[in-house]
Design a protein around this motif. Structure first.
Motif, PDB file in Angstrom:
ATOM      1  N   LEU A 392     -98.641  -5.025  -6.739  1.00 36.85           N
ATOM      2  CA  LEU A 392     -97.510  -5.825  -6.237  1.00 36.85           C
ATOM      3  C   LEU A 392     -96.225  -5.011  -6.231  1.00 36.85           C
ATOM      4  O   LEU A 392     -95.432  -5.099  -5.279  1.00 36.85           O
ATOM      5  CB  LEU A 392     -97.327  -7.076  -7.101  1.00 36.85           C
ATOM      6  N   PHE A 395     -96.445  -2.408  -3.368  1.00 30.09           N
ATOM      7  CA  PHE A 395     -96.296  -3.071  -2.071  1.00 30.09           C
ATOM      8  C   PHE A 395     -94.838  -3.442  -1.819  1.00 30.09           C
ATOM      9  O   PHE A 395     -94.319  -3.261  -0.709  1.00 30.09           O
ATOM     10  CB  PHE A 395     -97.183  -4.317  -2.020  1.00 30.09           C
ATOM     11  N   TYR A 396     -94.168  -3.956  -2.856  1.00 33.78           N
ATOM     12  CA  TYR A 396     -92.750  -4.297  -2.731  1.00 33.78           C
ATOM     13  C   TYR A 396     -91.918  -3.058  -2.398  1.00 33.78           C
ATOM     14  O   TYR A 396     -91.011  -3.117  -1.552  1.00 33.78           O
ATOM     15  CB  TYR A 396     -92.270  -4.933  -4.036  1.00 33.78           C
ATOM     16  N   TYR A 458     -90.942 -11.974  -4.598  1.00 33.90           N
ATOM     17  CA  TYR A 458     -92.200 -12.663  -4.891  1.00 33.90           C
ATOM     18  C   TYR A 458     -91.993 -14.132  -5.267  1.00 33.90           C
ATOM     19  O   TYR A 458     -92.950 -14.913  -5.220  1.00 33.90           O
ATOM     20  CB  TYR A 458     -92.959 -11.923  -5.990  1.00 33.90           C
ATOM     21  N   SER A 467    -101.436 -12.153   2.743  1.00 33.82           N
ATOM     22  CA  SER A 467    -102.106 -11.287   1.771  1.00 33.82           C
ATOM     23  C   SER A 467    -101.302 -10.002   1.596  1.00 33.82           C
ATOM     24  O   SER A 467    -100.479  -9.644   2.441  1.00 33.82           O
ATOM     25  CB  SER A 467    -103.538 -10.959   2.219  1.00 33.82           C
ATOM     26  N   ILE A 468    -101.563  -9.305   0.485  1.00 31.87           N
ATOM     27  CA  ILE A 468    -100.883  -8.052   0.151  1.00 31.87           C
ATOM     28  C   ILE A 468    -101.769  -6.896   0.583  1.00 31.87           C
ATOM     29  O   ILE A 468    -102.907  -6.773   0.127  1.00 31.87           O
ATOM     30  CB  ILE A 468    -100.614  -7.966  -1.366  1.00 31.87           C
ATOM     31  N   PRO A 475     -97.250  -7.542   4.880  1.00 28.48           N
ATOM     32  CA  PRO A 475     -98.115  -8.713   4.659  1.00 28.48           C
ATOM     33  C   PRO A 475     -99.027  -8.943   5.856  1.00 28.48           C
ATOM     34  O   PRO A 475     -98.629  -8.752   7.007  1.00 28.48           O
ATOM     35  CB  PRO A 475     -97.121  -9.863   4.478  1.00 28.48           C
ATOM     36  N   ILE A 486    -105.048  -9.770  -2.718  1.00 30.08           N
ATOM     37  CA  ILE A 486    -104.518  -8.407  -2.738  1.00 30.08           C
ATOM     38  C   ILE A 486    -105.650  -7.476  -2.336  1.00 30.08           C
ATOM     39  O   ILE A 486    -106.643  -7.343  -3.060  1.00 30.08           O
ATOM     40  CB  ILE A 486    -103.987  -8.022  -4.128  1.00 30.08           C
TER      41      ILE A 486
END
Length: 612
Positions: A392, A395-396, A458, A467-468, A475, A486
């Motif tokens: 997470l 991805f961010y 988030y 989805s990640i 996304p 994920i």
């Protein structure tokens, strides 16, 4: 409405405690912060010294020359081959141990650590592999009829009775660290965070104070080396490699050790040789065979290898593992077999961590926050894992244009980057980050900004339909029914967050929303729970007693509440209430005088304490 309720509640609390907080937080905490504790100041000094010696600052650290993941693994494995672990009485035995071991070869480094209060160990790295072989030849077994005579890199240094002790005062030995591999106590860690100048500094200090240290890393590779040596008599090409947080740069002091065993990773037939080994055919070259081999290995390490205890076989999981404790290195271990995808996953996370210095401090902070909020646990369940949290964060950072997508790394890969894991899983991506094109505009957000925006991102993310995907770097529509989806970076069809249920997903979003609110409405850093301390629900005890306000000027005297006298038959008589009031007044006035003297002494003592 809930937001307004929280605001009004906070306003009432501030107004009710305005005077005391003004004094305690704005004055006492500042004075207290000028007198750091020995531990916190030591950590702060060591962190500052580390950056000063390298010409860096924690907030503006520049990347060193990139070291390839495979090069690091090769170097660490070579260190483990040239190392032995020896139990000693205490760190004071290091001089005598160095003198004794020097007769077998050159001692490169020595690392001391303790387990509990009684067990001391020294990890010794020699210059040559032949030096370790000489140590093994000179070592002995005792009580052979009662113990299994196993040879391993784990030894103990026994005391020789009536031995004349040498003077080692001026002996220069390569003892790099004493009492290493010890995590910071919570109170000491809190004080370290309390003394930081900003939230960004807190995040950097948290990372540097809790990340896996040099001694801890060496012990992990030595633990892998023990199992490798045990099986190498039968399988000449066997390798046991650490993977996961132990090697990807996200390792924390005290974290578990993940190991993967490969029987013949690079073994190929030599068609030129006329001599061929006799072997047994593999009856079931599939999952059943793997489970059978792992059961045998579990029995071997349980019965023969020193230090290994509490062996558990979890062979019917998607990835069969053997769980055990290595008591001599103080590690909880998970051993899997032929799980090469995990090796390349560790390499990918290592590469992302090397691309920007802000990646790992942010991961450490988010993981710590999740642990304090009880979003993660040490055992499996319906909650998010540290691995999913790491994905997470990555991805961010892709959304922030700090990290590239995996698809970009795949497109830039050449033939030297091709890797195919078990099950024909394609793990190809660019290994040399120097070949990445420079971005036209670079994100310069500090760590505090990134952390706040992470929580905002988030708390508003639509996990229901999206989805990640680290592959796409954006996304994607959710491909299957799952609370949180994920994508596994190397096997996009697999969901690494499949275990999370709706309740845990909502808790994650609520806690992220609370954290975002906390940072957006944070007060100054004079409070004893500012920044990360507030985020982790931790407070610092300032050891400053509240000042009691002694009102010496009375608005109404006690005697004025009663009539002085009344006339009965022309004679002035005091009422019993007046007599009692006079007596009480004398007592109270005497008490007030004592209180004034006591108050002056207290104020004088506090001023002296503040000066100190």
């Amino acid at each position: 409405m809930a937001l307004l309720a929280r605001v009004s509640g906070s306003t009432r609390q501030i107004s009710n405690n305005r005077f005391y907080k003004f004094y305690a937080n704005c004055v006492c905490s500042k004075l207290y912060r000028k007198a750091p504790t020995s531990f916190a100041s030591g950590i702060q000094s060591s962190v500052s010294a580390r950056y000063a010696s390298s010409g860096k600052s924690p907030s503006t650290e520049k990347q060193d020359k990139y070291v390839f993941y495979e090069e690091i693994m090769s170097r660490r494995r070579d260190q483990a081959r040239r190392s032995v672990l020896i139990q000693v009485q205490s760190e004071n035995s290091s001089y005598e141990l160095y003198d004794y071991c020097s007769q077998f070869g050159k001692v490169q480094e020595m690392h001391h650590y303790k387990i509990g209060d009684n067990l001391s160990f020294i990890l010794i790295e020699f210059n040559l592999l032949s030096d370790v072989e000489a140590i093994n030849s000179a070592s002995t077994h005792i009580q052979v009829d009662q113990n299994l005579p196993v040879t391993s890199p784990f030894l103990w240094f026994r005391v020789v009775p009536n031995r004349v002790r040498k003077d080692f005062v001026d002996k220069d030995i390569p003892l790099k660290v004493i009492n290493a591999n010890v995590a910071s106590a919570p109170d000491d860690m809190n004080m370290l965070l309390f003394k930081a100048e900003s939230v960004s500094d807190q995040m950097t200090l948290l990372h540097n104070a809790t990340k896996l240290n040099e001694t801890g890393t060496r012990l992990r590779f030595l633990s892998a080396r023990q199992i490798e040596l045990c099986l190498s008599g039968m399988f000449s090409e066997v390798t046991v490699l650490p993977f996961g947080s132990s090697v990807n740069g996200c390792g924390k002091l005290g974290s578990d050790l993940d190991l993967v065993l490969q029987m013949h990773p690079h073994l190929k037939e030599n068609v030129q040789s006329r001599l061929v080994y006799y072997t047994k055919a593999s009856s079931n070259p599939d999952r059943a065979q793997t489970q059978k081999v792992m059961e045998i290995i579990a029995n071997i390490i349980d019965h023969f290898l020193p230090g290994i205890s509490s062996v558990k076989k979890i062979l019917h999981a998607r990835v069969p593992i053997i769980k055990f404790n290595q008591t001599l290195t103080n590690l909880e271990c998970d051993l899997s077999m032929s799980n090469t995808t995990s090796i390349y996953m560790s390499e990918l996370l290592y590469l992302y961590g090397e691309l920007d210095w802000r990646v790992r401090p942010l991961i450490f902070t988010v993981r710590s926050w999740a642990r304090y909020m009880k979003l993660t646990n040490n055992y499996p369940g319906h909650w998010i894992t540290n691995f999913s949290l790491t994905l997470l964060v990555l991805f961010y950072l892709q959304q922030k244009q700090i990290l590239p997508s995996l698809q970009k790394l795949i497109e830039l890969a050449d033939k030297n980057d091709v890797r195919i894991a078990d099950g024909d899983v394609n793990c190809t991506f660019l290994r040399d980050i120097s070949k990445l094109p420079q971005a036209s505009s670079r994100n310069e957000d500090d760590l505090e900004t990134l952390l706040t925006d992470f929580f905002i991102y988030y708390s508003n993310f639509d996990f229901t339909t999206k989805s990640i995907s680290l592959n796409a770097g954006m996304p994607l529509p959710k491909p299957a029914e799952s609370t949180v989806y994920i994508h596994n970076p190397f096997e996009p069809g697999l969901n690494v967050a499949k275990n999370i249920n709706t309740q845990e997903m909502e808790r994650l979003k609520i806690e992220a929303r609370n954290a975002a609110w906390l940072f957006c409405s944070a007060a100054d850093n004079n409070a004893n729970d500012w920044g990360l301390l507030s985020l982790f629900n931790q407070k610092i005890e300032l050891n400053v007693k509240p000042i009691r306000l002694n009102h010496t000027n009375r608005m109404v005297e006690l005697t004025a509440l009663f009539s002085k006298s009344k006339t009965v038959d022309g004679v002035e008589k005091h009422s019993k209430y007046t007599q009692s009031a006079n007596a009480n007044s004398n007592t109270v006035n005497h008490s007030v005088d004592k209180q004034r003297i006591s108050s002056k002494k207290k104020k004088s003592n506090q001023k002296q304490e503040f000066r100190r």
